[in-house]
Enzyme design. Sequence first.
Site, PDB file in Angstrom:
ATOM      1  N   ASP A 239      -7.839   8.387   0.385  1.00  0.00           N
ATOM      2  CA  ASP A 239      -8.391   7.296   1.203  1.00  0.00           C
ATOM      3  C   ASP A 239      -8.158   7.534   2.705  1.00  0.00           C
ATOM      4  O   ASP A 239      -8.685   6.801   3.531  1.00  0.00           O
ATOM      5  CB  ASP A 239      -7.801   5.942   0.787  1.00  0.00           C
ATOM      6  CG  ASP A 239      -8.611   5.287  -0.334  1.00  0.00           C
ATOM      7  OD1 ASP A 239      -9.676   5.823  -0.694  1.00  0.00           O
ATOM      8  OD2 ASP A 239      -8.181   4.249  -0.850  1.00  0.00           O
TER       9      ASP A 239
ATOM     10  N   SER B  60     -10.185  -0.806   1.198  1.00  0.00           N
ATOM     11  CA  SER B  60     -11.187  -1.883   1.199  1.00  0.00           C
ATOM     12  C   SER B  60     -10.739  -3.059   0.356  1.00  0.00           C
ATOM     13  O   SER B  60     -11.494  -4.024   0.199  1.00  0.00           O
ATOM     14  CB  SER B  60     -12.508  -1.363   0.631  1.00  0.00           C
ATOM     15  OG  SER B  60     -13.022  -0.357   1.448  1.00  0.00           O
TER      16      SER B  60
ATOM     17  N   ARG C 202       0.844  -1.194   0.000  1.00  0.00           N
ATOM     18  CA  ARG C 202       0.000   0.000   0.000  1.00  0.00           C
ATOM     19  C   ARG C 202       0.887   1.255   0.000  1.00  0.00           C
ATOM     20  O   ARG C 202       1.965   1.272   0.612  1.00  0.00           O
ATOM     21  CB  ARG C 202      -0.847  -0.033   1.276  1.00  0.00           C
ATOM     22  CG  ARG C 202      -1.818   1.128   1.458  1.00  0.00           C
ATOM     23  CD  ARG C 202      -2.952   1.045   0.514  1.00  0.00           C
ATOM     24  NE  ARG C 202      -4.097   1.826   0.933  1.00  0.00           N
ATOM     25  CZ  ARG C 202      -5.102   2.139   0.121  1.00  0.00           C
ATOM     26  NH1 ARG C 202      -5.101   1.738  -1.135  1.00  0.00           N
ATOM     27  NH2 ARG C 202      -6.135   2.825   0.558  1.00  0.00           N
TER      28      ARG C 202
ATOM     29  N   THR D 270      -4.042  -0.736  -7.214  1.00  0.00           N
ATOM     30  CA  THR D 270      -4.847   0.448  -7.533  1.00  0.00           C
ATOM     31  C   THR D 270      -4.032   1.731  -7.624  1.00  0.00           C
ATOM     32  O   THR D 270      -2.941   1.834  -7.062  1.00  0.00           O
ATOM     33  CB  THR D 270      -5.938   0.647  -6.444  1.00  0.00           C
ATOM     34  OG1 THR D 270      -6.862   1.656  -6.863  1.00  0.00           O
ATOM     35  CG2 THR D 270      -5.347   1.046  -5.105  1.00  0.00           C
ATOM     36  N   LEU D 271      -4.623   2.688  -8.355  1.00  0.00           N
ATOM     37  CA  LEU D 271      -4.167   4.085  -8.323  1.00  0.00           C
ATOM     38  C   LEU D 271      -5.178   4.927  -7.547  1.00  0.00           C
ATOM     39  O   LEU D 271      -5.078   6.131  -7.488  1.00  0.00           O
ATOM     40  CB  LEU D 271      -4.056   4.628  -9.751  1.00  0.00           C
ATOM     41  CG  LEU D 271      -2.914   4.120 -10.627  1.00  0.00           C
ATOM     42  CD1 LEU D 271      -3.177   4.434 -12.094  1.00  0.00           C
ATOM     43  CD2 LEU D 271      -1.590   4.723 -10.191  1.00  0.00           C
ATOM     44  N   ASN D 272      -6.207   4.276  -7.016  1.00  0.00           N
ATOM     45  CA  ASN D 272      -7.388   4.845  -6.360  1.00  0.00           C
ATOM     46  C   ASN D 272      -8.397   5.273  -7.424  1.00  0.00           C
ATOM     47  O   ASN D 272      -9.164   4.450  -7.897  1.00  0.00           O
ATOM     48  CB  ASN D 272      -7.042   5.977  -5.402  1.00  0.00           C
ATOM     49  CG  ASN D 272      -8.237   6.310  -4.507  1.00  0.00           C
ATOM     50  OD1 ASN D 272      -9.117   5.474  -4.347  1.00  0.00           O
ATOM     51  ND2 ASN D 272      -8.273   7.482  -3.936  1.00  0.00           N
TER      52      ASN D 272
ATOM     53  N   GLY E  28     -13.692  -1.735  -6.732  1.00  0.00           N
ATOM     54  CA  GLY E  28     -15.018  -1.260  -6.337  1.00  0.00           C
ATOM     55  C   GLY E  28     -15.042  -0.453  -5.057  1.00  0.00           C
ATOM     56  O   GLY E  28     -16.100  -0.307  -4.450  1.00  0.00           O
TER      57      GLY E  28
ATOM     58  N   THR F 268     -10.047   0.329  -9.359  1.00  0.00           N
ATOM     59  CA  THR F 268      -8.960  -0.495  -8.841  1.00  0.00           C
ATOM     60  C   THR F 268      -8.924  -1.687  -9.777  1.00  0.00           C
ATOM     61  O   THR F 268      -9.720  -1.767 -10.705  1.00  0.00           O
ATOM     62  CB  THR F 268      -9.302  -0.884  -7.376  1.00  0.00           C
ATOM     63  OG1 THR F 268      -9.232   0.290  -6.568  1.00  0.00           O
ATOM     64  CG2 THR F 268      -8.425  -1.941  -6.782  1.00  0.00           C
TER      65      THR F 268
HETATM   66  N1  GLY Z   1      -8.524   3.008  -3.197  1.00  0.00           N
HETATM   67  C1  GLY Z   1      -9.463   2.003  -2.973  1.00  0.00           C
HETATM   68  C2  GLY Z   1      -9.136   1.137  -1.813  1.00  0.00           C
HETATM   69  O1  GLY Z   1      -7.999   1.085  -1.425  1.00  0.00           O
HETATM   70  O2  GLY Z   1      -9.993   0.501  -1.263  1.00  0.00           O
END
Ligand code: GLY
Length: 562
Positions: free
Chosen positions: A413, A443, A98, A389-391, A463, A371
């Site tokens: 986030d 998430s 992350r 993800t890049l968000n 999602g 994502t």
């Molecule tokens: N950016 C979406 C997540 O990390 O859940």
Amino acid sequence: MRKLLYVFIVVLIFTNCKQEEATVPTGLVTEKAMVVSAREEASKIGTEIIKKGGNAFDAMVATELSLAVAYPFAGNLGGGGFMVYRKNNGEVGALDYREKAPLAAHKDMYLDSLGNVIPKMSTSGGTASGVPGTVAGVMAVHEKFGKLPLNDIMEPIIALAKKGVVVTKKQAKRLKGTRNRFIEVNGESTKFGQLFKEGDTIKYPELAKTLEIIMTEGKDGFYKGEVAQKLATYIQEHGGLITEEDMAKYEAKWRDPIVFDYKELKIISMSPPSSGGVTMNQIFKMMEPYDVAKFGHNSAQTVHLFTEASRRAYADRNYYLGDPDFVDIPYDMLLNDKYLKDRMSNFSFDKATLSSEVSHGDVQIYESMETTHYSIVDNEGNAVSATTTLNGGYGSKLYIEELGFFMNNEMDDFSSKPGVSNMFGLIGAEANSIAPEKRMLSSMSPTIVEKDDKLYMVVGTPGGSTIITAVAQTILDVYEFNLSMQDAVNAPRFHHQWLPDQIIFEPDGFSSDLIEGLKSKGYIINEKRTPIIGKVDAIRVLSNGHLEGGADKRGDDSAFGF
Ligand code: GLY
């Protein structure tokens, strides 16, 4: 008498154990190995790596980096993710790659002098980016578990970046829809300022060069030297905080996954700083006392029970969870059987519980939907489930031209101001406030499921906050309702996240009778907002050991294998 006893025992076994494979597989079936991801190019390259003698971990490196080339919408070098694995000897583990807040970040960094959240600052351009984790993640996986040399894994990806990737219809639509934002953030001459059409080929020579440096120098090729310097300079020129020191300090972290039983299943999912495993553990445990299979797939009773379990689990998620390196998470309480039973003590099939009656009512989340997830099983039986993800779609939209990739907007986030909504209507808690080097709550829920101590399913999805419900529903659809893997992936989904106190349903999947019935019990249905919920990519191990893929029809997703 003895015969009667025998019949009784057989009936008992059959009523307590779910029957395997009542349904014929409807997805791709292969004998030995499979990769399911958001793009055909990535699934193919991942599969080829296994064919060449690599294992699921080599394929993870290949698929993750291929998505950075073929699916820049969410695949990335400038973002981060989580990976859960299960080796063929049953050993399980998890990797956290992350993004982190830069060293110069602070709690109020997105607030103006009056303490109000400054619009766009945490979502767009250089100010929105956390320190990226993806390259550290894949290098950590390769170092610990890889079989093939990095060159063998990365050469096909570099070749793909040079040759280019053909734009799909869905991609053309997304690129067109975001074009003005690309120009706004990067200026007129930015690569994605061009209008790309379906069928065009986009080449990535700059990205190929960055990948070549990583192939030669490993993790340091990205986090130190020329690449780190160019990245930090570009971010700072665009108002961001990331420095070369931030880059040099970044490490991916091996973590223990969240592991819990649901009836005959053992579910292995991501631990904090992802909320996926804890929240899913709570949802499943609150549902476990019920004979869900009898309720029926997406029936009123199933929707009702799942919604009430989700409402309670998300209330805890939003209040208690954050980066475990910074926050004490009360796992003993949150995952305790008695606590979860008590949480459901006011549940009734006759009426909706109001979210205002479920504690910690001031906090809500609404994360971005963009994502990507991929699932891998190799020919030795090792399994990898990874979500990256890049968000936002194309992250912060900040495209580092010289390096050939987008940067994330993952700082959004975090809760910019605990208790107050940001521009997405997102409200977070103190546990997820900003601090230097802290990881923002996620998430993302890469998940692996065992049944009878054997690998049963590899599953995950994009999602945002709907990831957790989409993964849980996919597992239930296969296990409780005997849907094939592909049918479970295709099945319509619904979502409730405590606040806002409303259920969203995917379009066309739920009857008006069901919706009216729920309304009569006091549920608020958001009929205006019917987005797609998740884009699940999953693999199920069939009873003969073959693999069935579920590649989500909602995207360009594709299963490949042999
Ligand atoms: N950016 C979406 C997540 O990390 O859940």
